[in-house]
Write an enzyme that holds these catalytic residues in place. Sequence first.
Site, PDB file in Angstrom:
ATOM      1  CB  SER A  94      -0.723  -0.080   1.305  1.00 23.11           C
ATOM      2  OG  SER A  94      -0.114   0.538   2.376  1.00 23.11           O
ATOM      3  CE  LYS A  95      -2.272   6.090  -3.220  1.00 27.34           C
ATOM      4  NZ  LYS A  95      -3.278   7.329  -2.884  1.00 27.34           N
ATOM      5  NE  ARG A  96       0.572  -0.532   6.287  1.00 29.46           N
ATOM      6  CZ  ARG A  96       0.763  -1.252   6.367  1.00 29.46           C
ATOM      7  NH1 ARG A  96       2.033  -0.629   7.461  1.00 29.46           N
ATOM      8  NH2 ARG A  96       1.003  -2.092   6.658  1.00 29.46           N
ATOM      9  CG  HIS A  97       4.503  -1.224   2.402  1.00 22.38           C
ATOM     10  ND1 HIS A  97       3.020  -1.220   2.403  1.00 22.38           N
ATOM     11  CD2 HIS A  97       4.866  -1.913   3.367  1.00 22.38           C
ATOM     12  CE1 HIS A  97       2.816  -2.420   3.399  1.00 22.38           C
ATOM     13  NE2 HIS A  97       4.056  -2.472   3.820  1.00 22.38           N
ATOM     14  N   GLY A  98       5.159   3.293   0.192  1.00 22.33           N
ATOM     15  CA  GLY A  98       6.219   4.513  -0.366  1.00 22.33           C
ATOM     16  C   GLY A  98       5.269   4.168  -2.006  1.00 22.33           C
TER      17      GLY A  98
END
Length: 471
Positions: free
Chosen positions: A245-249
């Site tokens: 997801s976006k929290r991984h970049g």
Amino acid sequence: MAQTDDHTPKVRTRFPPSPTGALHLGGARTALFNWLFSRHHHGDFVLRLEDTDRQRSKEEHVRGILQAMEWLGLDYDEGPFFQSQRFERYCQAVEQLLQSGRAYWCHCSPEILEQKREQAMAAKAKPMYDGACREQGLGPAPGAVVRYKGPRSGNTVYNDLVKGPISFDNAELDDLVILRSDGSPTYHLAVVVDDIDMNISHVIRGDDHVNNTPRQILLYQALDAPLPLFAHVPMILGPDKTKLSKRHGATAVMDYRDLGYLPEAMLNALARLGWSHGDQEMFSRQELIDYFDLDAVGRSAAVFDQDKLLRMNQRYIQAAEASRLAELVRPFLAPRGVERPDPELLSACLPELTPRAKTLLELSEWAEPFLKEEPAMDPAAAQKFLGPAQAPVLERVLALVQELGSAPQAMEEAFQGLTQELGLKMKDVAQPVRVALMGRTFSPGIFEVMAILGPERIKARLKRALDLARE
């Protein structure tokens, strides 16, 4: 189904993104696997846009998907086709199913369906449509939908080319809606009709579609069409083993282009998400085509490692031809105020800078002070290294350049003589000169910098620095 010259079925794959957002890594990996499989088997690759969601499908997303495909080099043999332009064909398929008794009109309102769902949940039963309209022989009416009339017993079984044999109990598959009350087709109907009409031989997609497959197989059978082969590739996880997801970049493909990644690095990283060829890590495009097959796709979830991608990108930058690298870095130089870099100067500095840069963005940062007529001066560096105490050093270096030029060996010998004469350490000479020439305290070796800039640029920059030092 299409055939080759020797009458064997021709491999035809497809990539059907929905233009409701940017092309993300998961979709790009699916596109790549389909493209590689078709190219490996000398087949066709079809691009299809599943844009039946009228509210969320946007033209800007279509453009973004096409740009991402072009950037990755995933060319297609047919398409792009748009589902929104094929509604008449879907209605024909619905009528075929109605006429054959494999579909029926359902008049149950959303309110009634919600009541039934709540009753099933209260009874701790699976919330499924109970088939109230199944045998009523109803016709079209305001608010009515068309449902597929599925079998109530038996199993739907298929051999997944990645996961192996999979079986579903038909009693667990309710009568899905295939035509909405507004006359638009649902996903399951549209995708099956498209794959039939486009002679798709292999459906390669993410394993989040596994539960869709039995419903679609039943629709193929109801439409008297041959089945394609199915392959469901593993989910992509972040480094913490949770869904990417976006929290991984960054997750959108074009974000990586804008961050300065090379398409071959991204292709390589995507290919390795669930597929391998021995211990080999880096592949040329042709090697990927030659080696790829579904036999080597694993069943376990794949982990996307952004640090690994960064290291791989650095290796591809170092391996790139200087002329290509010069073109690739230009769009990153323009926002830094270098609209038209001197071609010779850019070519001269790239070999010295590429070992230091992991992305094109970093490469442009390193190259900027070489290419600007007057590079921006770091105030802190100027205050520390371009004061009155350094003015005599800069004057002597200016005189040396006027006399000797800027060849590395000549400059190194001259600097060593200067340090001995003035009783200084090399850094006491090199660092003021570096700040004078680059506007910052970091750069490649000072003699390499001077060789790249040449005498005229060096003299202009030293004179500017001397003006600052004397203020």
